[in-house]
Design a protein around this motif. Structure first.
Motif, PDB file in Angstrom:
ATOM      1  N   UNK A 134      23.555  -7.269   1.355  1.00 54.86           N
ATOM      2  CA  UNK A 134      23.100  -7.444   0.097  1.00 54.86           C
ATOM      3  C   UNK A 134      24.174  -8.096  -0.475  1.00 54.86           C
ATOM      4  N   UNK A 135      24.200  -8.447  -2.155  1.00 48.25           N
ATOM      5  CA  UNK A 135      25.197  -9.163  -2.770  1.00 48.25           C
ATOM      6  C   UNK A 135      26.466  -8.339  -3.053  1.00 48.25           C
ATOM      7  N   UNK A 179      15.986   0.934   3.687  1.00 46.38           N
ATOM      8  CA  UNK A 179      16.028   1.212   5.240  1.00 46.38           C
ATOM      9  C   UNK A 179      17.289   2.122   5.437  1.00 46.38           C
ATOM     10  N   UNK A 180      18.331   2.250   4.359  1.00 47.99           N
ATOM     11  CA  UNK A 180      19.297   3.066   4.876  1.00 47.99           C
ATOM     12  C   UNK A 180      19.149   4.449   4.190  1.00 47.99           C
ATOM     13  N   UNK A 181      18.149   4.756   3.871  1.00 48.35           N
ATOM     14  CA  UNK A 181      17.952   6.185   3.225  1.00 48.35           C
ATOM     15  C   UNK A 181      18.427   7.268   3.894  1.00 48.35           C
ATOM     16  N   UNK A 182      18.096   7.229   5.157  1.00 50.29           N
ATOM     17  CA  UNK A 182      18.246   8.651   6.036  1.00 50.29           C
ATOM     18  C   UNK A 182      19.993   8.482   6.406  1.00 50.29           C
ATOM     19  N   UNK A 241      21.811  -4.035   7.773  1.00 48.37           N
ATOM     20  CA  UNK A 241      21.163  -3.441   6.906  1.00 48.37           C
ATOM     21  C   UNK A 241      21.202  -1.783   6.590  1.00 48.37           C
ATOM     22  N   UNK A 242      21.661  -1.362   5.590  1.00 52.48           N
ATOM     23  CA  UNK A 242      21.422   0.297   5.409  1.00 52.48           C
ATOM     24  C   UNK A 242      22.378   1.058   6.319  1.00 52.48           C
ATOM     25  N   UNK A 243      23.279   0.584   7.174  1.00 50.26           N
ATOM     26  CA  UNK A 243      24.002   1.270   8.210  1.00 50.26           C
ATOM     27  C   UNK A 243      25.321   1.420   7.729  1.00 50.26           C
ATOM     28  N   UNK A 268      30.423   0.218   0.373  1.00 49.69           N
ATOM     29  CA  UNK A 268      29.757  -0.239  -0.764  1.00 49.69           C
ATOM     30  C   UNK A 268      28.412  -0.919  -0.398  1.00 49.69           C
ATOM     31  N   UNK A 269      27.377  -0.311  -1.298  1.00 55.00           N
ATOM     32  CA  UNK A 269      26.083  -0.584  -0.891  1.00 55.00           C
ATOM     33  C   UNK A 269      25.194  -0.941  -2.200  1.00 55.00           C
ATOM     34  N   UNK A 270      24.017  -1.172  -2.126  1.00 52.62           N
ATOM     35  CA  UNK A 270      23.265  -1.398  -3.323  1.00 52.62           C
ATOM     36  C   UNK A 270      21.991  -0.521  -3.089  1.00 52.62           C
ATOM     37  N   UNK A 271      21.106  -0.682  -4.199  1.00 49.78           N
ATOM     38  CA  UNK A 271      20.020   0.296  -4.246  1.00 49.78           C
ATOM     39  C   UNK A 271      19.014  -0.024  -3.385  1.00 49.78           C
ATOM     40  N   UNK A 272      18.886  -1.273  -2.958  1.00 53.28           N
ATOM     41  CA  UNK A 272      18.097  -1.613  -1.705  1.00 53.28           C
ATOM     42  C   UNK A 272      18.541  -1.283  -0.543  1.00 53.28           C
TER      43      UNK A 272
END
Length: 322
Positions: free
Chosen positions: A49-50, A98-101, A67-69, A89-93
């Motif tokens: 992500x950005x 994909x990174x929810x868990x 992504x998400x990891x 550092x992460x974003x809402x997406x």
């Protein structure tokens, strides 16, 4: 003694002009310098992500993962070397789809990592699709007639996962953001910080109605431990049963904020407030100390070492020569 410039890498910053990420980057560099952190002991881990370009622009160690990891990689880094200061550092997406868990399990383990969640309510890097936090009715490239989904509220997830530190700040308020980053850095355990961030290209001014310079006084609830929840000119929050309600500051039943509580119920309630019916809380929602994943792992490994040494002594005592 290091200063902010010591944390600036030699990489060209490739964010759009006016992006809220610039303020977050500068604030983080300043906070690390102020706190006397060392570059060789600091690691930034990102997904996709950005916001995930962040590690390139910090003159520290860093990983740009998949992504998400990012929480998974951060967990491994911290487990191998608990002395490192590890930031995600992460974003809402990235974090909430994909990174929810991975996001949830990093929080519930209470590993001593700090998670910065940039929330601009849109997918920026992939050019403007709606995200898990986009509001109902959000018109985007993937929802041309408006999103029908109910938005996810990141800090309710953190509260439900029993996070030991929960906070929110804004990219357009560096002073407040610095105070939150410093508090998170000093916390021993998993810290989750939602940053209300502006995507100037695909979702410009999404947070402006409540955190804009002219709007924040009336619409942001600045949380302070042991203090009544006053906001605006003459407004406050109270509880009607289990339901928060807006009232006047003269009301004797105004709710008093408690940061160090035994559970995250109050934090969940605050994270679940809906604007414009209620104010938008910023600050530290919840903070408590309990054993971290790293401490528990160290205890377990110490017990295993003790068992092995006891076994070796037993074998030596009972050895004999034929």
């Amino acid at each position: 003694m290091l200063n902010r410039k010591d944390y600036i890498s030699d990489q060209e910053v490739k964010w759009c002009q006016g992006c809220g990420d610039f303020n977050v980057l500068k604030t983080m560099q300043s906070v690390l310098a102020k706190m006397g952190k060392t570059k060789h002991n600091t690691v930034f881990v990102s997904g996709i992500g950005c916001s995930s370009r962040f590690p390139y622009y910090m003159d520290t160690y860093g990983f740009h993962t998949i992504h998400g990891r990012a929480p998974t990689i951060a967990t491994g880094i911290k487990s191998v070397n608990p002395e490192l200061d590890v930031w995600v550092v992460t974003g809402d997406g990235d974090a909430l789809s994909i990174g929810g868990n991975h996001f949830i399990h990093a929080i519930r383990r209470n590993q001593d990592i700090k998670i910065l969640l940039f929330n601009n309510e849109i997918y920026g890097l992939t050019k403007g699709q709606y995200s898990p936090t986009s509001s109902q009715g959000c018109v985007s490239k993937s929802t041309p007639e408006g999103s029908i989904d109910y938005p996810l509220r990141p800090l309710t997830i953190a509260a439900a996962a029993n996070a030991s530190f929960i906070a929110r700040t804004s990219d357009n308020d560096p002073k407040h953001m610095a105070a939150i980053f410093e508090a998170a850095a000093n916390h021993k355990g998993c810290a989750v910080i939602e940053i209300l961030q502006n995507c100037v290209i695909f979702n410009d001014k999404v947070h402006e109605p409540y955190n804009g310079p002219k709007q924040r006084k009336e619409n942001l609830l600045y949380l302070e431990d042991k203090q009544p929840m006053f906001y605006g000119t003459d407004m406050a929050l109270k509880l009607s049963g289990l339901t928060p309600e807006v009232t006047h500051s003269s009301d004797k039943s105004v709710l008093v904020h408690e940061v160090n509580t035994s559970n995250t119920s109050l934090a969940y309630m605050l994270a679940n407030l809906s604007y414009p019916q209620c104010p938008v809380p910023v600050g530290v929602f919840h903070q408590t100390q309990r054993e971290t994943y790293d401490q528990l792992l160290d205890k377990q490994q110490s017990k295993e070492k003790l068992k092995k040494s006891q076994l070796m002594r037993l074998l030596e005592q009972n050895s004999y020569v034929l």
